[in-house]
Design a protein around this motif. Sequence first.
Motif, PDB file in Angstrom:
ATOM      1  N   MET A 299       0.825  -1.203   0.000  1.00 59.18           N
ATOM      2  CA  MET A 299       0.000   0.000   0.000  1.00 59.18           C
ATOM      3  C   MET A 299       0.864   1.261   0.000  1.00 59.18           C
ATOM      4  SD  MET A 299      -3.184  -1.174   2.356  1.00 59.18           S
ATOM      5  CE  MET A 299      -4.065   0.363   2.205  1.00 59.18           C
ATOM      6  N   GLN A 300       2.007   1.221   0.675  1.00 59.36           N
ATOM      7  CA  GLN A 300       2.875   2.390   0.704  1.00 59.36           C
ATOM      8  C   GLN A 300       3.549   2.626  -0.646  1.00 59.36           C
ATOM      9  OE1 GLN A 300       5.335   1.528   4.148  1.00 59.36           O
ATOM     10  NE2 GLN A 300       4.188   3.023   5.345  1.00 59.36           N
TER      11      GLN A 300
ATOM     12  N   TRP B 225      -9.044  -7.388   1.780  1.00 59.66           N
ATOM     13  CA  TRP B 225      -9.109  -6.565   0.574  1.00 59.66           C
ATOM     14  C   TRP B 225     -10.540  -6.245   0.173  1.00 59.66           C
ATOM     15  CZ3 TRP B 225      -5.377  -3.629  -0.328  1.00 59.66           C
ATOM     16  CH2 TRP B 225      -4.072  -4.020  -0.060  1.00 59.66           C
ATOM     17  N   SER B 226     -11.447  -7.175   0.313  1.00 57.99           N
ATOM     18  CA  SER B 226     -12.839  -6.878  -0.037  1.00 57.99           C
ATOM     19  C   SER B 226     -13.415  -5.836   0.930  1.00 57.99           C
ATOM     20  CB  SER B 226     -13.696  -8.139  -0.065  1.00 57.99           C
ATOM     21  OG  SER B 226     -13.726  -8.756   1.192  1.00 57.99           O
ATOM     22  N   GLU B 227     -13.053  -5.928   2.206  1.00 57.94           N
ATOM     23  CA  GLU B 227     -13.501  -4.925   3.180  1.00 57.94           C
ATOM     24  C   GLU B 227     -12.847  -3.572   2.909  1.00 57.94           C
ATOM     25  OE1 GLU B 227     -12.671  -6.686   6.981  1.00 57.94           O
ATOM     26  OE2 GLU B 227     -14.364  -8.081   6.830  1.00 57.94           O
ATOM     27  N   LYS B 228     -11.578  -3.575   2.517  1.00 53.78           N
ATOM     28  CA  LYS B 228     -10.861  -2.338   2.207  1.00 53.78           C
ATOM     29  C   LYS B 228     -11.524  -1.612   1.037  1.00 53.78           C
ATOM     30  CE  LYS B 228      -7.442   0.650   1.712  1.00 53.78           C
ATOM     31  NZ  LYS B 228      -7.680   1.943   2.326  1.00 53.78           N
ATOM     32  N   VAL B 229     -11.825  -2.339  -0.021  1.00 57.69           N
ATOM     33  CA  VAL B 229     -12.477  -1.733  -1.183  1.00 57.69           C
ATOM     34  C   VAL B 229     -13.862  -1.206  -0.798  1.00 57.69           C
ATOM     35  CG1 VAL B 229     -13.423  -2.199  -3.481  1.00 57.69           C
ATOM     36  CG2 VAL B 229     -11.139  -3.031  -2.878  1.00 57.69           C
ATOM     37  N   ALA B 230     -14.588  -1.944   0.016  1.00 55.76           N
ATOM     38  CA  ALA B 230     -15.909  -1.491   0.479  1.00 55.76           C
ATOM     39  C   ALA B 230     -15.788  -0.202   1.288  1.00 55.76           C
ATOM     40  CB  ALA B 230     -16.596  -2.582   1.300  1.00 55.76           C
ATOM     41  N   ARG B 231     -14.760  -0.112   2.149  1.00 56.50           N
ATOM     42  CA  ARG B 231     -14.534   1.126   2.916  1.00 56.50           C
ATOM     43  C   ARG B 231     -14.200   2.278   1.975  1.00 56.50           C
ATOM     44  NH1 ARG B 231     -11.438  -2.293   6.162  1.00 56.50           N
ATOM     45  NH2 ARG B 231      -9.506  -1.309   5.465  1.00 56.50           N
TER      46      ARG B 231
ATOM     47  N   GLY C 277     -13.128  -0.327  -6.603  1.00 58.14           N
ATOM     48  CA  GLY C 277     -14.177  -1.285  -6.929  1.00 58.14           C
ATOM     49  C   GLY C 277     -14.904  -1.008  -8.232  1.00 58.14           C
ATOM     50  N   CYS C 278     -14.162  -0.784  -9.288  1.00 57.06           N
ATOM     51  CA  CYS C 278     -14.751  -0.558 -10.609  1.00 57.06           C
ATOM     52  C   CYS C 278     -15.680  -1.719 -10.968  1.00 57.06           C
ATOM     53  CB  CYS C 278     -13.631  -0.430 -11.646  1.00 57.06           C
ATOM     54  SG  CYS C 278     -14.171  -0.531 -13.358  1.00 57.06           S
ATOM     55  N   PRO C 279     -16.900  -1.416 -11.420  1.00 57.27           N
ATOM     56  CA  PRO C 279     -17.811  -2.501 -11.765  1.00 57.27           C
ATOM     57  C   PRO C 279     -17.310  -3.326 -12.956  1.00 57.27           C
ATOM     58  CG  PRO C 279     -18.821  -0.356 -12.202  1.00 57.27           C
ATOM     59  CD  PRO C 279     -17.500  -0.104 -11.557  1.00 57.27           C
TER      60      PRO C 279
ATOM     61  N   GLY D 299     -12.850  -3.979 -11.224  1.00 58.31           N
ATOM     62  CA  GLY D 299     -12.443  -3.992  -9.825  1.00 58.31           C
ATOM     63  C   GLY D 299     -12.831  -5.207  -9.027  1.00 58.31           C
ATOM     64  N   SER D 300     -13.473  -6.179  -9.642  1.00 57.98           N
ATOM     65  CA  SER D 300     -13.950  -7.315  -8.863  1.00 57.98           C
ATOM     66  C   SER D 300     -12.984  -8.492  -8.862  1.00 57.98           C
ATOM     67  CB  SER D 300     -15.309  -7.758  -9.406  1.00 57.98           C
ATOM     68  OG  SER D 300     -15.180  -8.158 -10.747  1.00 57.98           O
ATOM     69  N   ARG D 301     -11.761  -8.277  -9.328  1.00 53.95           N
ATOM     70  CA  ARG D 301     -10.830  -9.412  -9.350  1.00 53.95           C
ATOM     71  C   ARG D 301     -10.524  -9.845  -7.918  1.00 53.95           C
ATOM     72  NH1 ARG D 301      -6.099  -5.631 -10.579  1.00 53.95           N
ATOM     73  NH2 ARG D 301      -4.922  -5.809  -8.661  1.00 53.95           N
ATOM     74  N   LYS D 302     -10.423 -11.107  -7.748  1.00 56.20           N
ATOM     75  CA  LYS D 302     -10.210 -11.681  -6.419  1.00 56.20           C
ATOM     76  C   LYS D 302      -8.714 -11.747  -6.107  1.00 56.20           C
ATOM     77  CE  LYS D 302     -14.506 -12.318  -5.696  1.00 56.20           C
ATOM     78  NZ  LYS D 302     -15.174 -11.245  -5.012  1.00 56.20           N
ATOM     79  N   THR D 303      -8.384 -11.391  -4.892  1.00 55.45           N
ATOM     80  CA  THR D 303      -7.003 -11.504  -4.440  1.00 55.45           C
ATOM     81  C   THR D 303      -6.771 -12.919  -3.919  1.00 55.45           C
ATOM     82  OG1 THR D 303      -7.658 -10.678  -2.283  1.00 55.45           O
ATOM     83  CG2 THR D 303      -6.837  -9.054  -3.847  1.00 55.45           C
TER      84      THR D 303
END
Length: 136
Positions: free
Chosen positions: A5-6, A80-86, A64-66, A69-73
């Motif tokens: 992230m940094q 990561w799913s919670e991060k994108v939701a935030r 989270g581009c429709p 942005g939905s690629r799974k890590t």
Amino acid sequence: MRDRMQRQRTRDTQPELAIRRLLHAAGLRYRVDVAPTQSLRRRADIVFGPARVAVFVDGCFWHGCPQHGSRKTKANTTYWSEKVARNQTRDASTDRVLTNNGWHVIRIWEHEDPQEAAERIAGSVYERRCFKQSHA
């Protein structure tokens, strides 16, 4: 995770630079990576202060581009799913606050054509400048 992230650029990304070059070539001047209002602790990528237009160039994964942005890590999928939701919640809040304060918010996805994005931005800036002058 923190290292990843940094390393992620927060400004001067390739899509952002391409759009800024086109806007500058069109004679538009703007500020980069600034908070549109002092009360908002969030920064827009491109700000046209007098016209009150704030532009955000959003990364597909991070916001989270429709379309992309939905690629799974493979690691830390829940995080990561919670991060994108935030991020999406924060983006919506930012849009709401700015709109309520008289700003026009434009969100551009990183995959969008820079020329089309620049034309959309320029149109909004010119429209808001003309409206402001006609109601002065």
